[in-house]
Each structure stands twice: as structure tokens, then as C-alpha cells.
Scaffold this active site. Structure first.
Site, short mmCIF file in Angstrom:
data_model
loop_
_atom_site.label_atom_id
_atom_site.label_comp_id
_atom_site.label_asym_id
_atom_site.label_seq_id
_atom_site.Cartn_x
_atom_site.Cartn_y
_atom_site.Cartn_z
N ASP A 468 0.83 -1.21 0.00
CA ASP A 468 0.00 0.00 0.00
C ASP A 468 0.86 1.26 0.00
O ASP A 468 2.08 1.20 0.26
CB ASP A 468 -0.91 -0.03 1.25
CG ASP A 468 -2.23 0.66 1.01
OD1 ASP A 468 -2.32 1.49 0.10
OD2 ASP A 468 -3.18 0.37 1.77
N ASP A 538 -10.94 1.89 -3.04
CA ASP A 538 -11.48 1.45 -1.75
C ASP A 538 -13.00 1.44 -1.78
O ASP A 538 -13.64 0.99 -0.83
CB ASP A 538 -11.00 2.39 -0.63
CG ASP A 538 -9.59 2.03 -0.16
OD1 ASP A 538 -9.09 0.97 -0.58
OD2 ASP A 538 -9.00 2.80 0.60
C1 GLA Z 1 -5.76 1.79 2.12
C2 GLA Z 1 -6.16 0.62 1.24
C3 GLA Z 1 -7.21 -0.21 1.93
C4 GLA Z 1 -6.69 -0.69 3.26
C5 GLA Z 1 -6.23 0.48 4.10
C6 GLA Z 1 -5.53 0.03 5.35
O1 GLA Z 1 -6.78 2.70 2.25
O2 GLA Z 1 -6.62 1.07 0.00
O3 GLA Z 1 -7.59 -1.29 1.12
O4 GLA Z 1 -5.64 -1.58 3.05
O5 GLA Z 1 -5.33 1.33 3.39
O6 GLA Z 1 -5.11 1.07 6.11
#
Ligand code: GLA
Length: 731
Positions: A468, A538
Site C-alpha cells: 500500500d 477502496d
Molecule cells: C488503504 C487501502 C485499503 C486498506 C487500508 C488500510 O486505504 O486502500 O484497502 O488496506 O489502506 O489502512
């Protein structure tokens, strides 16, 4: 006297004729960059300048001699007569602001079957500065990859201000530009506008997570709005996860000049004598069969030439605990999720954020990032125990990391406050409560590699990493880079990142990697070759996802696009959609789940199990298939798309209804990509527990490809969030 004079004139004329004849090959020098269907033709003009004389549908070599030399510089520089935005702008060692390039030589080599590489060497008329334009053509896939290299031997440093990868000129009467913009949880919105005279710029100044507000990709339709299966459309994308810029400058004569490359904004680069600067590559194609063909070419290229990591290996269907628990979990909860995932036939359990840090536990996003030791309170028996449990339940194990980042509230920051990106004498500027580690610093690169290396050597059975990256650069500054090179950060960060990824891949070629950046904040063809899949958003709301996936798959391969079924009401939008609809949308890409299975009614679990199993029987069609977009969510209430295997043996059709239609929607689905002569038997898949098909008049019947592509598939849909998936198999 008169005789002598006239002799002199005669000799001078003769000399000029000889010189002219001698110069013919130079003057008429043609360089053709070609794929099966496209020609990009350069000429060397009388003054030695390289000109782009043609870019379009293939012109046979025998006819190329009729192409006249244009007045468009192939790679315009600041200097000479150029008044448009230049591809290259250099301040020379002596302070001279101008550069004038002339042709020196070129070479073409076959790299492998179907791939040719061309280098055109240009040099400044006065200064010892060399620019090499590189072109790599993928003949079958119709993709041209272009980049530039610059080096010099001036007596001290020069400064690069503009250093674009590519410059292309078009001469048409009108241009329509499609861009892909958005924001967190709202990625990949497509917008098509007519280009007016003047400059239109698509760009990112974010440096890291550089796609948060838009992707470095565009479609350019010539002489009318773009259509799926007809018309001339150019598609291009920059392979670079840093700041990027695409500019479209149309002049009063309707000539359009496109520049693509690293965003020069605040990024001037000091180049030492003999040092070489290489730009990222710009990938593009020119289709005369609409934007659908642009997409299929990019997908075919990614599959054949590793535009995505190991394109041929099967992807796992995974269950992620992010939306199930967020930071709030412990070992028993995770074990329960693993058990339930296994019962539903999931291949892999993915443990998300929140599993690490002790002094400042990662119980929320305000602390712990950077401290990659297992949190003893949540997971007293370590990751090992979860891996053991997964193994017992016949599920593979994956884990989330964000190794480029740090919370100020962390042991890592306490030890290395100088490792973060931050301007001297300024307050640190946090976003999501975190800072970015300065990957221009080799020590930080080693550290980031070390995070991954340590995790994977300690736990060799980790099968999957979600990588990430949750913020972009502000207050840019590096305590590693020298004062004069602060502006190199934008480039050096990316080079550092790509270097770390290369090291990770060299040591861990088998681990699956997911590219994530607060959703789809980092997706490009420089990074994707290291990753098996990407997290596009997300936002897991199925209706929104139709749009997001629609946009993303214009350039990026569907099998890498992770799409997860989550709960309703959806956490982002509060929208409630049927489970089947959620599955049918996720199944059009790479299916996964993001929910707490314990909270599902037993019947839903059973239905999910069936859907996952069935997905396994046709996911190869998405992996290897060619995508045809049939009905656009931007244009109609009914949405449809299909995949057809290149060997035309199997196809999949997805049809969705966004809103209720009281009188029914009977739009025809005209299929594509089938063999007209073969018979295809239609079967409804993912019937979701029903023992009969909702479209009885079509299922288990066979039709010729010709019929399906001319009469099409016809059935009516009525209800909001109705969805149907059909599989077609040749008899
Ligand atoms: C980001 C990612 C999510 C999740 C969060 C965790 O927003 O896109 O899928 O993994 O971080 O903090």
C-alpha cells in the site's frame, strides 16, 4: 576576365550540383517506425532537423517516398524557431538557454520476433549534447513504446527543465480527448471533451500516489467523438509512478502537439558531464477500429510482454479482512475468518492493516506505521500461527504492508527522523497521519527492501503481499539529496522505488503482489510489471465499481483488477445492492471478498461458495480473453461487456441494469470477437441458487457466431441491480 568569371560560375554551379547530389541521401533520409497496421515516419530535413512527417494507418514502404517532409519537429527544443511547448528545455553550462538538435544517425534492430527497436541519435549544432530517441515497436500488438536519453560533455553541469518522453503531432480537423480522473473512492471517471485551440493539460504533481486525482492515460479520437468499434483513436499511457504530464496543444491551423512525460514542474534536473538521463517510457497505439481496439491492444501487450507480473499464472480468489474488522481484530477473530473463508472455497486469506507495532500499537491510522513487528496483544502467537491455521484450512496466507511510509508516532520515526520527506525549517505535513520515507536515500531503499525481506524470510509461507501507499508528497525536501539537487527528489524517489521492487522480485519471484495506493492511487505500466494485481478503489459499492472498472480496464488488464464483494449497506456509499449483483460485478474482473463471513446468513454463505466455485470454471476467459464493451454505463441504463478468448472458443457476457425500468430494457447485445462460422452454446452462469435460467429462450441453445454478432442476444431486464452472466462455448 569575363571568360574566367563565367568559368568560375560554371565550376561553382557544378560544385553545387555535386554537393546537392551528395546530399540527396541525407536530405531524403526516411526513418519508418512500424507495426503491422501503423506507420510513424520521420524525415531528416535539409537543415539536418528531424521531422515527424506522418503518423497514421500503415503506408507501404513502396509508397513512403511520396510522403513529403513536414515542418513539424520530431522532438522540439527550446531554441531556434520553436514557439510551442518544447519537449526539451536545457540551460547549458555557459548559461545559454537554447538547444538546436540535428540528426546524426539511427539504427534499427530486431529484439525478438515481432519486436523491433530503433534509436535515432540527435546532437546539438554547437554544444556536445546528445539526445537519443528510442522506439520499441510491438508489431502484432500494435504498441509503440517511446523514451528519450540525454547526455552531454559540456565543461560543467547543465540543467534540464523540460525532458519529455515523447512528442507527437497530428493534423486533423478536430480532436476529442478522453481523460481518467477522480479521487479517493471515486477513481477512473471518464470524461470526453473537444479540444479547443490552446493548451489542455492533464497532470499530476503528487510525486507519490501520483494517480490519486487522475491517471496518466488518455484516448484521443480524431475528427469526432470516440466510438467503441470504429473511428481513429489514439490511446497513450505513461509508464511512471511519479509526477506526470500530458499536454495537448492545438494551434490555429488545427495541428495538435502532444507531449508526454515526467512533469517538469519544480523538477529541474542537473545533469553532470557524461551522466545519462533516461525518461520513462510512453506507450501508445493508433487504432482505426475505435477505442475498443485500443483496449484490446494494451491488454494483449500486457499479457504477452509482461505489462503485468506473470500474466499467465492463475490468480487467487482471496478474502480480505479490511472491511470485516478494520483495525479491530485478534487471533480468534482472524482464525474464525480463515475458517469461514475456507468453507466458502476461498484460495487465500489476506490480513490487512493493523497487525504490527507494539510501543505504539497500530490500532488506528495514527500510530505504529513503520514498526513492522507483530503486535503481541492482538497476535500473541505471531503471524506463524495464522499461517499454520490457514494451512490447516487449506487456504493460502497474504499480508498487508505499507513499507514506504511512517507515522510520526512510531519507533522508526523516533530513530530516523531524517528519513522522511520534508522541507527543512518547515513543520512536517502529515496526511492520513503519516509521512513518506525518502526513497532517494539508498539507506532508506535498503530499509524498505529489508522490511519485505525480513517478513518473507521469517515467514516463507507468505504467498501474497498487499503493498500500500496512502499519501502523496507535500512540503518536498530530502535531507539526503544535496542542496542543489533538492528538485531531483521527484525522479530519485521513483527510481528508488523501482529499484526496491526489482530487488524484491529478484529474491521473491513466486510471491503474489498486489499494488494498492489508498485504492487506485498508483497504477501504471512501470510498476505493474512487478505486481500480479492492483486494487483499483477502496469503494467496493458494486454500482460505482461498474464505472471504476469500466474506466480502468481501458488500459489495464482485467485479470489484475482485484474486485471484492463486500457487505450492504456499502461502507462507502450506504447503498444496498443484491449479493448476486455484487458478485456479477466483481466476477467481471478478479473476484475477491472483503467482509466478515460470520455476519452473513447461512444461505448467503452457501450462495457465495457456489459463485466462487463457478468463477473458477470461467476465470480463464477473463484472464486471457479480449474485452469488448457493449453498452456503456455513461450512455445507458443497461451496461454490458464481454470477453472472448483469442481462439474464439469461449466467451463471457455480463449484463447489468442500473435502475428499475417499469417497461423493461430490451437493448440488444451485439456480440463481438466470435467466429462467425462456429456454433456457440449459451449457458447462464452464477444463477445464484436458481435451478432455471432467467432467460430460458436462450440458454442451452446454440447459435452461430455470425447470428450472435448480427442479430445479437436479446432479453429484457426490469429490476434495479438485475444482472445476468452468460457463458458461450463452441460446440
Ligand atoms: C488503504 C487501502 C485499503 C486498506 C487500508 C488500510 O486505504 O486502500 O484497502 O488496506 O489502506 O489502512
Amino acid at each position: 576576365m569575363g571568360l574566367i568569371k563565367s568559368r568560375k560560375v560554371k565550376y561553382s554551379l557544378l560544385f553545387l550540383v555535386i554537393l546537392w547530389v551528395a546530399l540527396i541521401p541525407v536530405v531524403a533520409q526516411t526513418i519508418a517506425i512500424e507495426t503491422n497496421a501503423t506507420s510513424l515516419i520521420f524525415h531528416v530535413a535539409f537543415n539536418g532537423e528531424l521531422r515527424q512527417s506522418y503518423f497514421g494507418e500503415k503506408i507501404q514502404p513502396s509508397a513512403q517516398k511520396h510522403i513529403s517532409i513536414s515542418s513539424f519537429a520530431a522532438y522540439p527544443t527550446y531554441g531556434g524557431y520553436e514557439v510551442h511547448e518544447p519537449a526539451l528545455r536545457v540551460v547549458h553550462a555557459d548559461g545559454n538557454l537554447t538547444t538546436e538538435l540535428v540528426y546524426v544517425s539511427h539504427e534499427q534492430q530486431k529484439v525478438k520476433d515481432g519486436v523491433t527497436s530503433t534509436q535515432i541519435v540527435l546532437k546539438d549544432k554547437f554544444y556536445p549534447l546528445t539526445v537519443t530517441l528510442h522506439y520499441k515497436t510491438y508489431r502484432e500488438e500494435e504498441i509503440i513504446e517511446q523514451w528519450m536519453e540525454i547526455t552531454h560533455q559540456e565543461n560543467s553541469d547543465i540543467t534540464l527543465h523540460n525532458f519529455f518522453s515523447s512528442h507527437l503531432t497530428f493534423q486533423q480537423s478536430a480532436y476529442w480527448l478522453t481523460s481518467f480522473s477522480g479521487n479517493w473512492a471515486n477513481e477512473m471517471n471518464m470524461e470526453e471533451v473537444k479540444l479547443e485551440d490552446g493548451m489542455k493539460v492533464l497532470e499530476s504533481k503528487l510525486g507519490v500516489r501520483s494517480n490519486q486525482f487522475g491517471h496518466a492515460a488518455f484516448l484521443l479520437s480524431l475528427n469526432g467523438k470516440s466510438a467503441e468499434e470504429h473511428g481513429t483513436v489514439v490511446g497513450g499511457t505513461l509508464a511512471w509512478p511519479g509526477s506526470w504530464k500530458l499536454s495537448f496543444e492545438t494551434d490555429a491551423q488545427h495541428n495538435l502537439k502532444i507531449l508526454a512525460g515526467i512533469n517538469p514542474y519544480a523538477s529541474q534536473y542537473i545533469l553532470k558531464p557524461k551522466e545519462k538521463f533516461t525518461t520513462p517510457t510512453f506507450l501508445y497505439t493508433l487504432s482505426t477500429k475505435g477505442k475498443g481496439e485500443v483496449t484490446r491492444r494494451f491488454h494483449a501487450w500486457a499479457r504477452k510482454h509482461n505489462g503485468i507480473y506473470k500474466p499467465e499464472r492463475p490468480r487467487y480468489t482471496l478474502l480480505n479482512n479490511w472491511e470485516a474488522t478494520y483495525f479491530d481484530f485478534n487471533e480468534p477473530i482472524l482464525k474464525q475468518i480463515i475458517g469461514d473463508a475456507s468453507e466458502m472455497g476461498i484460495d487465500l486469506f489476506l490480513l490487512d492493516d493493523g497487525w504490527f507495532a507494539n510501543k505504539y500499537p497500530r490500532d488506528h491510522d495514527r500510530a505504529g506505521l513503520g514498526d513492522w513487528a507483530v503486535n503481541k496483544k492482538k497476535l500473541p502467537n505471531g503471524i506463524g500461527e495464522l499461517i499454520k491455521e490457514s494451512k490447516k484450512k487449506n487456504v493460502k496466507f497474504g499480508i498487508w504492508i505499507e513499507p514506504e511510509m511512517v507515522n510520526p508516532k512510531s519507533e522508526l520515526y523516533e530513530t530516523h527522523p531524517d528519513w522522511v520527506i520534508s522541507a527543512a525549517h518547515r513543520e512536517i505535513d502529515v496526511s492520513r497521519n503519516q509521512l513518506i520515507l525518502d526513497l532517494s536515500n539508498p539507506k532508506v531503499q535498503d530499509h524498505v527492501f529489508g522490511v519485505v525481506d525480513h517478513l518473507l524470510t521469517q515467514n516463507p509461507e507468505i504467498a501474497y503481499l498487499k503493498w500500500d501507499c496512502n499519501r502523496y508528497i507535500t512540503n518536498a525536501g530530502s535531507s539526503y539529496l544535496p542542496a542543489k539537487q533538492q528538485s531531483h527528489l521527484w525522479v530519485k524517489y521513483v527510481e528508488g522505488l523501482l529499484d526496491v521492487l526489482k530487488r524484491v522480485r529478484a529474491k521473491y519471484p513466486e510471491v503474489y503482489l498486489m499494488l494498492c495506493s489508498g485504492g487506485g492511487g498508483r497504477i501504471d505500466y512501470a510498476t505493474l510489471p512487478y505486481f500480479d494485481e492492483y486494487w483499483i478503489s477502496d469503494n467496493t459499492d458494486a454500482l460505482d465499481r461498474i464505472f471504476i472498472q469500466w474506466g480502468a480496464t481501458h488500459f489495464f488488464p482485467p485479470i489484475g483488477l482485484a474486485s471484492h464483494v463486500s457487505v450492504v449497506p456499502n461502507h462507502n456509499t450506504q447503498r444496498t445492492t443484491p449479493l448476486k449483483f455484487r458478485f456479477d460485478v466483481a466476477m467481471a474482473a478478479k473476484l475477491g471478498m472483503d467482509l466478515q463471513p460470520k455476519d452473513m446468513p447461512a444461505e448467503e454463505k452457501l450462495l457465495s461458495k457456489g459463485a466462487i466455485q463457478e468463477y473458477g470454471t470461467f476465470k480463464h476467459i477473463i484472464q486471457d480473453g479480449e474485452l469488448y464493451r457493449l453498452l456503456s454505463p455513461y450512455e445507458s441504463n443497461r451496461v454490458a461487456l464481454m470477453y472472448a478468448l483469442p481462439n474464439q472458443q469461449e466467451a463471457l457476457v455480463f449484463s447489468y441494469l442500473k435502475k428499475k425500468e417499469i417497461y423493461g430494457n430490451n437493448q440488444v447485445l451485439l456480440l463481438h470477437g466470435l467466429d462467425p462460422k462456429r456454433n456457440y452454446r449459451i449457458k447462464e452462469v452464477n444463477k445464484f441458487g436458481k435451478d432455471h435460467s432467467s432467460i430460458q429462450h436462450l440458454t442451452d441453445k446454440a447459435f452461430t457466431g455470425e447470428f450472435l454478432m448480427t442479430y445479437g442476444i436479446r432479453f429484457t431486464m426490469y429490476n434495479e441491480y438485475d444482472s445476468v452472466v452468460l457463458q458461450l462455448v463452441t460446440e
